[in-house]
Scaffold this motif. Structure first.
Motif, PDB file in Angstrom:
ATOM      1  N   ARG A  92      43.072  57.757 -33.682  1.00 21.54           N
ATOM      2  CA  ARG A  92      41.988  56.888 -33.253  1.00 21.54           C
ATOM      3  C   ARG A  92      40.675  57.385 -32.809  1.00 21.54           C
ATOM      4  NH1 ARG A  92      45.758  52.046 -31.097  1.00 21.54           N
ATOM      5  NH2 ARG A  92      47.292  51.735 -32.906  1.00 21.54           N
ATOM      6  N   ASN A  93      40.366  58.473 -33.393  1.00 21.59           N
ATOM      7  CA  ASN A  93      39.134  58.943 -33.149  1.00 21.59           C
ATOM      8  C   ASN A  93      37.904  58.755 -33.798  1.00 21.59           C
ATOM      9  OD1 ASN A  93      36.808  60.832 -32.618  1.00 21.59           O
ATOM     10  ND2 ASN A  93      37.867  62.435 -31.784  1.00 21.59           N
ATOM     11  N   ASN A  94      37.458  57.462 -33.583  1.00 19.03           N
ATOM     12  CA  ASN A  94      36.620  56.721 -34.731  1.00 19.03           C
ATOM     13  C   ASN A  94      35.430  57.703 -34.959  1.00 19.03           C
ATOM     14  OD1 ASN A  94      38.042  54.413 -34.587  1.00 19.03           O
ATOM     15  ND2 ASN A  94      37.169  53.705 -32.735  1.00 19.03           N
ATOM     16  N   LYS A  95      34.981  58.438 -34.237  1.00 17.47           N
ATOM     17  CA  LYS A  95      33.682  59.183 -34.596  1.00 17.47           C
ATOM     18  C   LYS A  95      34.114  60.192 -35.553  1.00 17.47           C
ATOM     19  CE  LYS A  95      29.920  61.902 -32.686  1.00 17.47           C
ATOM     20  NZ  LYS A  95      29.337  62.601 -31.577  1.00 17.47           N
ATOM     21  N   LYS A  96      35.202  60.896 -35.175  1.00 17.65           N
ATOM     22  CA  LYS A  96      35.749  62.008 -36.005  1.00 17.65           C
ATOM     23  C   LYS A  96      36.140  61.353 -37.518  1.00 17.65           C
ATOM     24  CE  LYS A  96      38.486  65.215 -34.245  1.00 17.65           C
ATOM     25  NZ  LYS A  96      39.387  65.865 -33.612  1.00 17.65           N
ATOM     26  N   GLY A  97      36.992  60.555 -37.323  1.00 14.89           N
ATOM     27  CA  GLY A  97      37.353  59.890 -38.618  1.00 14.89           C
ATOM     28  C   GLY A  97      36.521  59.336 -39.692  1.00 14.89           C
ATOM     29  N   PHE A  98      35.283  58.920 -38.831  1.00 20.45           N
ATOM     30  CA  PHE A  98      34.019  58.346 -39.889  1.00 20.45           C
ATOM     31  C   PHE A  98      33.403  59.296 -40.437  1.00 20.45           C
ATOM     32  CE2 PHE A  98      29.607  57.280 -40.227  1.00 20.45           C
ATOM     33  CZ  PHE A  98      29.927  56.149 -40.958  1.00 20.45           C
ATOM     34  N   ILE A  99      33.177  60.564 -39.834  1.00 18.19           N
ATOM     35  CA  ILE A  99      32.693  61.577 -40.257  1.00 18.19           C
ATOM     36  C   ILE A  99      33.455  62.277 -41.426  1.00 18.19           C
ATOM     37  CG2 ILE A  99      31.846  64.037 -39.839  1.00 18.19           C
ATOM     38  CD1 ILE A  99      30.988  63.069 -37.005  1.00 18.19           C
ATOM     39  N   VAL A 100      34.666  62.416 -41.133  1.00 17.61           N
ATOM     40  CA  VAL A 100      35.486  63.033 -42.146  1.00 17.61           C
ATOM     41  C   VAL A 100      35.579  62.168 -43.536  1.00 17.61           C
ATOM     42  CG1 VAL A 100      37.861  63.897 -42.622  1.00 17.61           C
ATOM     43  CG2 VAL A 100      36.753  64.471 -40.506  1.00 17.61           C
ATOM     44  N   ILE A 101      35.973  61.006 -43.315  1.00 16.46           N
ATOM     45  CA  ILE A 101      36.314  60.022 -44.419  1.00 16.46           C
ATOM     46  C   ILE A 101      34.836  59.884 -45.020  1.00 16.46           C
ATOM     47  CG2 ILE A 101      36.756  57.610 -44.975  1.00 16.46           C
ATOM     48  CD1 ILE A 101      38.862  57.662 -42.796  1.00 16.46           C
ATOM     49  N   GLY A 102      33.591  59.888 -44.371  1.00 17.83           N
ATOM     50  CA  GLY A 102      32.490  59.632 -44.937  1.00 17.83           C
ATOM     51  C   GLY A 102      32.087  60.809 -45.841  1.00 17.83           C
ATOM     52  N   TYR A 103      32.248  61.959 -45.363  1.00 15.34           N
ATOM     53  CA  TYR A 103      32.040  63.281 -46.267  1.00 15.34           C
ATOM     54  C   TYR A 103      32.966  63.024 -47.396  1.00 15.34           C
ATOM     55  CZ  TYR A 103      32.400  68.013 -47.912  1.00 15.34           C
ATOM     56  OH  TYR A 103      32.191  69.076 -48.713  1.00 15.34           O
ATOM     57  N   PHE A 104      34.040  62.969 -47.345  1.00 16.57           N
ATOM     58  CA  PHE A 104      35.040  62.598 -48.636  1.00 16.57           C
ATOM     59  C   PHE A 104      34.583  61.573 -49.600  1.00 16.57           C
ATOM     60  CE2 PHE A 104      38.108  65.361 -46.265  1.00 16.57           C
ATOM     61  CZ  PHE A 104      38.037  66.352 -47.089  1.00 16.57           C
ATOM     62  N   VAL A 105      34.121  60.678 -49.042  1.00 20.28           N
ATOM     63  CA  VAL A 105      33.763  59.501 -49.949  1.00 20.28           C
ATOM     64  C   VAL A 105      32.328  59.832 -50.410  1.00 20.28           C
ATOM     65  CG1 VAL A 105      32.509  57.187 -49.847  1.00 20.28           C
ATOM     66  CG2 VAL A 105      34.440  57.533 -48.411  1.00 20.28           C
ATOM     67  N   LEU A 106      31.415  60.469 -50.012  1.00 15.54           N
ATOM     68  CA  LEU A 106      30.295  61.171 -50.332  1.00 15.54           C
ATOM     69  C   LEU A 106      30.334  62.226 -51.551  1.00 15.54           C
ATOM     70  CD1 LEU A 106      27.027  61.126 -50.346  1.00 15.54           C
ATOM     71  CD2 LEU A 106      27.450  62.907 -48.751  1.00 15.54           C
ATOM     72  N   LEU A 107      31.333  63.031 -51.072  1.00 15.14           N
ATOM     73  CA  LEU A 107      32.015  63.803 -52.291  1.00 15.14           C
ATOM     74  C   LEU A 107      32.486  63.465 -53.493  1.00 15.14           C
ATOM     75  CD1 LEU A 107      31.992  67.155 -52.598  1.00 15.14           C
ATOM     76  CD2 LEU A 107      34.383  66.911 -51.572  1.00 15.14           C
ATOM     77  N   ALA A 108      33.402  62.518 -53.391  1.00 14.37           N
ATOM     78  CA  ALA A 108      33.907  61.965 -54.569  1.00 14.37           C
ATOM     79  C   ALA A 108      32.961  60.836 -55.393  1.00 14.37           C
ATOM     80  CB  ALA A 108      34.914  60.893 -53.791  1.00 14.37           C
ATOM     81  N   LEU A 109      31.666  60.566 -54.550  1.00 14.37           N
ATOM     82  CA  LEU A 109      30.744  59.905 -55.347  1.00 14.37           C
ATOM     83  C   LEU A 109      29.866  60.565 -55.995  1.00 14.37           C
ATOM     84  CD1 LEU A 109      29.146  57.017 -55.680  1.00 14.37           C
ATOM     85  CD2 LEU A 109      27.735  57.780 -53.662  1.00 14.37           C
ATOM     86  N   MET A 110      29.690  61.839 -55.520  1.00 13.67           N
ATOM     87  CA  MET A 110      28.704  63.000 -56.125  1.00 13.67           C
ATOM     88  C   MET A 110      29.705  63.614 -57.443  1.00 13.67           C
ATOM     89  SD  MET A 110      26.001  63.869 -54.947  1.00 13.67           S
ATOM     90  CE  MET A 110      25.114  63.236 -53.533  1.00 13.67           C
ATOM     91  N   ALA A 111      31.169  63.669 -57.406  1.00 16.41           N
ATOM     92  CA  ALA A 111      32.033  64.071 -58.366  1.00 16.41           C
ATOM     93  C   ALA A 111      31.767  63.015 -59.646  1.00 16.41           C
ATOM     94  CB  ALA A 111      33.286  64.305 -57.876  1.00 16.41           C
ATOM     95  N   VAL A 112      32.043  61.744 -59.192  1.00 16.94           N
ATOM     96  CA  VAL A 112      32.197  60.797 -60.225  1.00 16.94           C
ATOM     97  C   VAL A 112      30.819  60.630 -60.877  1.00 16.94           C
ATOM     98  CG1 VAL A 112      32.321  58.208 -60.341  1.00 16.94           C
ATOM     99  CG2 VAL A 112      33.844  59.423 -58.889  1.00 16.94           C
ATOM    100  N   ILE A 113      29.781  60.635 -59.992  1.00 17.84           N
ATOM    101  CA  ILE A 113      28.098  60.594 -60.835  1.00 17.84           C
ATOM    102  C   ILE A 113      28.265  61.753 -61.700  1.00 17.84           C
ATOM    103  CG2 ILE A 113      25.951  60.818 -60.386  1.00 17.84           C
ATOM    104  CD1 ILE A 113      26.330  59.383 -58.026  1.00 17.84           C
ATOM    105  N   SER A 114      28.552  62.971 -61.320  1.00 19.82           N
ATOM    106  CA  SER A 114      28.629  64.308 -62.149  1.00 19.82           C
ATOM    107  C   SER A 114      29.369  64.109 -63.602  1.00 19.82           C
ATOM    108  CB  SER A 114      29.171  65.615 -61.267  1.00 19.82           C
ATOM    109  OG  SER A 114      28.892  66.464 -62.115  1.00 19.82           O
TER     110      SER A 114
END
Length: 437
Positions: A34-56
């Protein structure tokens, strides 16, 4: 499996399963802590990476000359291995450290893994059942491992960790037998005969010698142990120097490289002449072409394809091997950072490499901030392993986007990052994360 033309090997299936389990572990870790800040950064990064991969994938599906779904998706899956496993290991190490058992696993597991590789290499060598590292020259040996470049990278990244484990246990003279594993790893590296593995054993041995000398000057630890390690490392380097000309394919491929250039120059004078790539290879500086094994030619071809790409492809990448008309013509540059930029584009490449960029800067700052404390065997060998990982990714490739290698690289990198985090937090080196007696 190779002879049966089976593309998906047992090893690939295991690694993909491990990646899936790691994703589940990351989600549980972030939710339960329940570390919201850490979880938000990690999940946010993977969402961004997945978005980049799908667009590519979408961009290349629409604009690439030949789009092969199986190749594109397989390459993407391999690419995702490093960021998932890096974060997975960091959090796993944190949990193991809280339980007080981290030093029971690292670096011991890496030590065992390298010994298994050495054993397989030596059995294959003396039974004559292994593959050649350079099949076209019939030089070097990769044992029962098919890909010599990946094997070389694994041995290179793991060798300093092996030296660290053996060196610390040699604090008692009765444990001399631990150094046998280091000698066997060196022997295996010379058998492989690639430039990368040879550079790694030289670099790792010199760094261990420097660490022993600095600790001796600083009078940290047992003087008798440090004196013994200085002698052992000097003898090891002398042994490498003696063994290099007689059994290393590196020394022989240099001569063959010279002969190949001269042969191409002679062929250029005939009616048949040389093709475009051969002409470029001959014109390349001979030292550059030898160090990079002709990869500069692949870079020129890929760069030319990338220069002709659409703006969307330049931003989000051209996928696997840029552009090709036939699958047989698809060729990677085999220099990881360059392949990543071509695969993911300028924006996607930065997002993809972000964890590595952050890790490198973070460890670099720590190294210079605590320079006097960086010469324990643990830190000297961790730094060596991480530097070899970053360096091999450029020199030989097959590190960041090769799951069989990246798992070793991210293990060392994650352990170094976790140590650095504790170092900065507690203002002292976490000595409890050293080799246990």
């Amino acid at each position: 499996m190779t002879k049966a033309n089976i593309d998906v090997t047992f090893g690939v299936l295991v690694r993909m399963l491990v990646m899936v389990v790691t994703v589940a572990f990351l989600l549980m870790y972030l939710l339960l802590n329940r570390n919201n800040k850490k979880g938000f950064i990690v999940i946010g990064y993977f969402v961004l990476l997945a978005l980049m991969a799908v667009i590519s994938l979408f961009v290349n599906y629409k604009q690439k000359e030949l789009f092969v779904p199986s190749l594109e998706l397989t390459t993407l899956a391999k690419s995702l291995y490093y960021p998932i496993m890096l974060l997975g290991y960091i959090y796993a190490f944190e949990e193991l450290h809280h339980d007080g058992i981290l030093n029971k696993y690292f670096p011991r597991v890496v030590f065992y893994a390298v010994n298994i590789i050495s054993l397989v290499m030596i059995i294959a060598h003396f039974t004559g059942t292994g593959f050649s590292s350079y099949s076209y020259y019939n030089l070097g040996e990769s044992g029962w491992f098919y890909a010599a470049n990946e094997l070389s990278a694994i041995v290179s990244i793991s060798f300093p960790i092996l030296v660290w484990y053996a060196t610390d246990l040699l604090s008692k003279a009765t444990r001399w037998y631990y150094w046998i594993s280091v000698v066997l790893a060196i022997y295996s590296a010379l058998l492989i005969g690639t430039k990368g593995s040879f550079i790694a054993i030289i670099f790792g041995s010199i760094m261990a010698l420097l660490a022993a000398l600095v600790q001796r000057i600083q009078r940290k630890g047992s003087i008798a142990h440090l004196n013994g390690m200085i002698v052992v490392m000097i003898l090891t380097l002398v042994g490498i120097g003696v063994g290099y000309p007689t059994m290393s394919a590196v020394s022989k491929t240099n001569d063959l490289h010279e002969e190949m250039i001269q042969d191409k120059k002679q062929r250029a004078k005939t009616k048949k002449g040389l093709n475009k790539d051969q002409k470029a290879y001959v014109k390349t500086n001979k030292y550059v072409s030898y160090i990079f094994s002709g990869r500069t030619i692949y870079f020129e071809n890929a760069a030319q394809n990338f220069s002709k790409a659409t703006p969307a492809q330049k931003v989000f990448g051209m996928g696997y091997a840029t552009s090709f008309k036939k699958v047989k013509q698809a060729k990677l540059v085999e220099m990881d950072y360059i392949d990543i930029i071509f695969q993911f584009g300028f924006l996607g490449g930065i997002v993809y490499l972000l964890p590595l960029i952050f890790s490198f800067i973070y460890l670099l700052i720590l190294f210079f901030r605590h320079f006097k404390d960086m010469w324990s065997f643990k830190w000297a060998m961790l730094v060596s392993s991480v530097l070899l990982g970053f360096g091999m990714a450029l020199l030989t490739g097959h590190v960041i986007e090769a799951p069989s290698v990246s798992i070793y690289f991210v293990t060392s990198l994650a352990f170094a990052l976790y140590n650095a985090k504790l170092f900065n937090k507690n203002k002292k080196d976490p000595v409890e994360l050293d080799v246990i007696e």
